[in-house]
Design a protein around this motif. Structure first.
Motif, PDB file in Angstrom:
ATOM      1  N   GLY A  58       0.447  -1.310  -0.202  1.00  0.00           N
ATOM      2  CA  GLY A  58      -0.002  -0.219   0.148  1.00  0.00           C
ATOM      3  C   GLY A  58       0.747   1.415  -0.161  1.00  0.00           C
ATOM      4  N   LEU A  59       1.763   1.126   0.550  1.00  0.00           N
ATOM      5  CA  LEU A  59       2.848   2.565   0.276  1.00  0.00           C
ATOM      6  C   LEU A  59       3.690   2.407  -0.263  1.00  0.00           C
ATOM      7  CD1 LEU A  59       4.125   4.586   2.394  1.00  0.00           C
ATOM      8  CD2 LEU A  59       5.223   2.999   2.725  1.00  0.00           C
ATOM      9  N   THR A  60       3.900   1.515  -1.252  1.00  0.00           N
ATOM     10  CA  THR A  60       4.118   1.680  -2.454  1.00  0.00           C
ATOM     11  C   THR A  60       3.507   2.340  -3.634  1.00  0.00           C
ATOM     12  OG1 THR A  60       6.280   0.388  -1.893  1.00  0.00           O
ATOM     13  CG2 THR A  60       5.317   0.284  -4.479  1.00  0.00           C
ATOM     14  N   GLN A  61       1.917   1.995  -3.534  1.00  0.00           N
ATOM     15  CA  GLN A  61       1.481   2.484  -4.124  1.00  0.00           C
ATOM     16  C   GLN A  61       1.075   4.399  -3.796  1.00  0.00           C
ATOM     17  OE1 GLN A  61      -1.902  -0.219  -3.676  1.00  0.00           O
ATOM     18  NE2 GLN A  61      -1.078  -1.998  -5.068  1.00  0.00           N
ATOM     19  N   GLN A  62       1.517   4.747  -2.832  1.00  0.00           N
ATOM     20  CA  GLN A  62       1.205   5.376  -2.232  1.00  0.00           C
ATOM     21  C   GLN A  62       2.152   6.353  -3.119  1.00  0.00           C
ATOM     22  OE1 GLN A  62       0.537   5.261   1.704  1.00  0.00           O
ATOM     23  NE2 GLN A  62      -1.858   5.281   1.019  1.00  0.00           N
ATOM     24  N   LEU A  63       3.037   6.066  -2.867  1.00  0.00           N
ATOM     25  CA  LEU A  63       4.664   6.722  -3.223  1.00  0.00           C
ATOM     26  C   LEU A  63       4.516   6.896  -4.839  1.00  0.00           C
ATOM     27  CD1 LEU A  63       7.249   5.577  -0.921  1.00  0.00           C
ATOM     28  CD2 LEU A  63       6.605   7.470   0.079  1.00  0.00           C
ATOM     29  N   ALA A  64       3.779   5.970  -5.223  1.00  0.00           N
ATOM     30  CA  ALA A  64       4.558   6.181  -6.581  1.00  0.00           C
ATOM     31  C   ALA A  64       2.683   7.257  -7.351  1.00  0.00           C
ATOM     32  CB  ALA A  64       3.752   4.573  -7.261  1.00  0.00           C
ATOM     33  N   ALA A  65       2.167   7.402  -6.105  1.00  0.00           N
ATOM     34  CA  ALA A  65       0.663   8.240  -6.809  1.00  0.00           C
ATOM     35  C   ALA A  65       0.969   9.428  -6.738  1.00  0.00           C
ATOM     36  CB  ALA A  65      -0.687   7.643  -6.016  1.00  0.00           C
ATOM     37  N   ARG A  66       1.600   9.850  -5.163  1.00  0.00           N
ATOM     38  CA  ARG A  66       2.051  10.848  -5.225  1.00  0.00           C
ATOM     39  C   ARG A  66       3.002  11.588  -5.608  1.00  0.00           C
ATOM     40  NH1 ARG A  66       3.743  11.366   1.183  1.00  0.00           N
ATOM     41  NH2 ARG A  66       2.189  13.104   1.812  1.00  0.00           N
ATOM     42  N   GLN A  67       3.749  11.265  -6.486  1.00  0.00           N
ATOM     43  CA  GLN A  67       4.384  11.820  -7.458  1.00  0.00           C
ATOM     44  C   GLN A  67       5.748  10.754  -8.212  1.00  0.00           C
ATOM     45  OE1 GLN A  67       7.922  14.547  -5.184  1.00  0.00           O
ATOM     46  NE2 GLN A  67       8.727  14.902  -7.532  1.00  0.00           N
ATOM     47  N   PRO A  68       4.320  10.402  -9.828  1.00  0.00           N
ATOM     48  CA  PRO A  68       5.293   9.961 -10.902  1.00  0.00           C
ATOM     49  C   PRO A  68       6.120  10.214 -10.731  1.00  0.00           C
ATOM     50  CG  PRO A  68       2.395  10.818 -11.292  1.00  0.00           C
ATOM     51  CD  PRO A  68       3.034  11.286  -9.941  1.00  0.00           C
ATOM     52  N   GLY A  69       7.535   8.993 -11.251  1.00  0.00           N
ATOM     53  CA  GLY A  69       8.172   9.056 -11.722  1.00  0.00           C
ATOM     54  C   GLY A  69       9.331   9.452 -10.834  1.00  0.00           C
ATOM     55  N   ALA A  70       9.571  10.197  -9.717  1.00  0.00           N
ATOM     56  CA  ALA A  70      10.192  10.599  -8.747  1.00  0.00           C
ATOM     57  C   ALA A  70      11.542   9.717  -8.456  1.00  0.00           C
ATOM     58  CB  ALA A  70       9.190  11.336  -7.867  1.00  0.00           C
ATOM     59  N   PHE A  71      10.349   8.028  -7.345  1.00  0.00           N
ATOM     60  CA  PHE A  71      10.899   6.829  -7.013  1.00  0.00           C
ATOM     61  C   PHE A  71      11.197   5.492  -7.892  1.00  0.00           C
ATOM     62  CE2 PHE A  71       8.456   9.444  -3.587  1.00  0.00           C
ATOM     63  CZ  PHE A  71      10.054  10.271  -3.382  1.00  0.00           C
ATOM     64  N   GLU A  72      12.436   5.171  -7.612  1.00  0.00           N
ATOM     65  CA  GLU A  72      12.705   4.072  -8.383  1.00  0.00           C
ATOM     66  C   GLU A  72      12.861   2.890  -6.670  1.00  0.00           C
ATOM     67  OE1 GLU A  72      16.613   1.639  -9.213  1.00  0.00           O
ATOM     68  OE2 GLU A  72      16.480   2.804 -11.021  1.00  0.00           O
ATOM     69  N   ILE A  73      11.305   2.862  -6.690  1.00  0.00           N
ATOM     70  CA  ILE A  73      11.172   2.063  -5.135  1.00  0.00           C
ATOM     71  C   ILE A  73      11.826   0.163  -5.264  1.00  0.00           C
ATOM     72  CG2 ILE A  73       8.848   1.826  -3.852  1.00  0.00           C
ATOM     73  CD1 ILE A  73       7.615   3.898  -4.785  1.00  0.00           C
ATOM     74  N   ARG A  74      12.691   0.035  -3.958  1.00  0.00           N
ATOM     75  CA  ARG A  74      12.066  -0.924  -3.950  1.00  0.00           C
ATOM     76  C   ARG A  74      12.281  -2.029  -2.394  1.00  0.00           C
ATOM     77  NH1 ARG A  74      17.448  -3.831  -2.305  1.00  0.00           N
ATOM     78  NH2 ARG A  74      18.036  -2.204  -2.487  1.00  0.00           N
ATOM     79  N   THR A  75      11.682  -2.986  -2.557  1.00  0.00           N
ATOM     80  CA  THR A  75      11.261  -3.259  -1.347  1.00  0.00           C
ATOM     81  C   THR A  75      12.275  -4.506  -0.444  1.00  0.00           C
ATOM     82  OG1 THR A  75       8.493  -3.281  -2.048  1.00  0.00           O
ATOM     83  CG2 THR A  75       9.139  -4.563  -0.624  1.00  0.00           C
ATOM     84  N   VAL A  76      12.004  -4.163   0.664  1.00  0.00           N
ATOM     85  CA  VAL A  76      13.525  -5.385   2.199  1.00  0.00           C
ATOM     86  C   VAL A  76      12.019  -5.710   2.845  1.00  0.00           C
ATOM     87  CG1 VAL A  76      14.993  -4.520   0.587  1.00  0.00           C
ATOM     88  CG2 VAL A  76      13.990  -3.446   3.071  1.00  0.00           C
ATOM     89  N   PRO A  77      12.787  -6.573   3.425  1.00  0.00           N
ATOM     90  CA  PRO A  77      11.501  -7.399   3.950  1.00  0.00           C
ATOM     91  C   PRO A  77      11.215  -6.477   5.516  1.00  0.00           C
ATOM     92  CG  PRO A  77      14.310  -8.770   4.177  1.00  0.00           C
ATOM     93  CD  PRO A  77      14.239  -7.585   2.738  1.00  0.00           C
ATOM     94  N   ASP A  78      12.868  -6.138   5.996  1.00  0.00           N
ATOM     95  CA  ASP A  78      12.794  -5.573   7.399  1.00  0.00           C
ATOM     96  C   ASP A  78      13.879  -4.270   7.925  1.00  0.00           C
ATOM     97  OD1 ASP A  78      15.624  -6.561   7.833  1.00  0.00           O
ATOM     98  OD2 ASP A  78      14.700  -8.704   8.629  1.00  0.00           O
ATOM     99  N   ALA A  79      13.575  -3.465   9.079  1.00  0.00           N
ATOM    100  CA  ALA A  79      14.042  -2.175   8.980  1.00  0.00           C
ATOM    101  C   ALA A  79      15.923  -2.266   8.904  1.00  0.00           C
ATOM    102  CB  ALA A  79      13.973  -1.625  10.639  1.00  0.00           C
ATOM    103  N   ALA A  80      16.278  -3.756   9.232  1.00  0.00           N
ATOM    104  CA  ALA A  80      18.173  -3.599   8.954  1.00  0.00           C
ATOM    105  C   ALA A  80      17.912  -3.411   7.706  1.00  0.00           C
ATOM    106  CB  ALA A  80      18.514  -5.069  10.212  1.00  0.00           C
ATOM    107  N   SER A  81      17.490  -4.378   7.298  1.00  0.00           N
ATOM    108  CA  SER A  81      17.816  -4.215   5.116  1.00  0.00           C
ATOM    109  C   SER A  81      17.854  -2.985   4.659  1.00  0.00           C
ATOM    110  CB  SER A  81      17.626  -5.739   4.652  1.00  0.00           C
ATOM    111  OG  SER A  81      16.748  -6.738   5.399  1.00  0.00           O
TER     112      SER A  81
END
Length: 329
Positions: A58-81
């Motif tokens: 959900g957060l990834t979709q919100q960030l992408a919609a908030r400013q299209p093209g601004a971020f190259e988003i990658r998902t990691v499992p936890d805070a340490a990663s």
């Protein structure tokens, strides 16, 4: 072009041509420097999102919609990663979803501009709750905004260009030109690191690693200008200064980040010595060398090619009429 101007006999005409030529160059330089600064904004800025799969989606979709093209988003499992991705220079920031809400991890050492921009933009999470900010890799405490780091590159680049020009115009032999460039790179690296690291305190990390990074950068600049000047004459000096200093400085992203510049100019700037030098020095000063391989190879390529070009012109020997005439009988 200078020879053509010299053949113009009317002083008035010559003066008008010089004025028009300078204004034409000025008209090209102003947008080159001002354009990237005016149009700074995130463009495919590498960031990571960490947390439970449903929340991160959900957060990834919100960030992408908030400013299209601004971020190259990658998902990691936890805070340490997420934290490790910042320390490895794989991302500028991380959005971590936890039990206590959303936390923004930044690495201001990578770019104080990006860290400040994201911190300001995320004063509240997309759900309206406060966002906690953690600076995982801060810059030097004596230079929290990175102004000293960015400003330090301008004199280093300028003096390196001047060394390349001087060693070419002095018409020295191959061995002397090569020795002069190598000696300058070593001395400039040691002195530059001493000033920025020890005196001004804008660099952290190992003094010797920072000196090596600055030495490679100054050698790349001076050897490129000197090599082009040796191979092509005065025109080569002009091309070298234009490419390395004027264009390279404007597109370097040293004061912000290459992803903050209009593309493809931000990417192109990283293939020029000042952009690569800034990235390399940030890696050695704040990230224990993470992300240093690519910029180091780029600078080494400029240095090697430049040094090889300085060997093109033969040494002037006693068979040269100009030298023979200067020798005592």
């Amino acid at each position: 072009m200078i020879q053509r101007l010299a053949r113009v006999r009317s002083p008035l005409t010559l003066a008008l041509l010089v004025a028009a030529a300078v204004v034409f160059v000025q008209a090209l330089l102003v947008p080159l420097f001002a354009g990237p600064a005016v149009n700074q904004a995130p463009r495919d800025l590498p960031v990571v999102v960490a947390g439970p799969p449903q929340a991160t989606a959900g957060l990834t979709q919100q960030l992408a919609a908030r400013q299209p093209g601004a971020f190259e988003i990658r998902t990691v499992p936890d805070a340490a990663s997420a934290e490790q991705a910042l320390r490895d220079r794989e991302a500028y920031a991380a959005f971590v979803v936890g039990a206590d809400g959303l936390t923004l991890y930044t690495a201001s050492a990578a770019s104080p501009t990006v860290a400040a921009l994201l911190t300001q933009a995320m004063t509240e999470s997309p759900t309206g709750t406060p966002v906690r900010v953690v600076d995982v890799v801060p810059g030097d405490p004596d230079d929290p905004r990175g102004a000293g780091f960015g400003s330090g590159f301008l004199p280093l680049a300028l003096t390196s260009v001047l060394v390349g020009v001087a060693l070419t115009l002095l018409n020295l032999g191959r061995a002397a030109r090569l020795t002069g460039l190598l000696a300058y790179g070593v001395l400039a690296g040691l002195a530059g690191a001493a000033v920025l690291h020890g005196w001004l305190g804008v660099l952290s990390g190992s003094y010797l690693l920072n000196a090596a990074a600055l030495g490679l950068f100054t050698l790349a600049v001076s050897a490129t200008v000197g090599g082009l000047g040796t191979a092509l004459g005065p025109a080569g000096l002009g091309v070298g200064a234009l490419l390395v200093f004027l264009v390279g400085n404007a597109l370097s992203g040293v004061a912000s980040a290459p992803e903050m510049l209009p593309q493809p100019w931000g990417t192109l700037g990283q293939w020029l010595p000042i952009g690569a030098g800034g990235t390399l020095l940030r890696s050695t000063a704040f990230f224990d060398g993470a992300g240093a391989v690519a910029p180091a190879l780029i600078l080494a390529g400029y240095a090697v090619v430049g040094l090889l070009l300085t060997l093109v012109r033969k040494d002037r020997s006693s068979s040269d009429p100009a030298v023979k005439g200067a020798l005592p009988n």
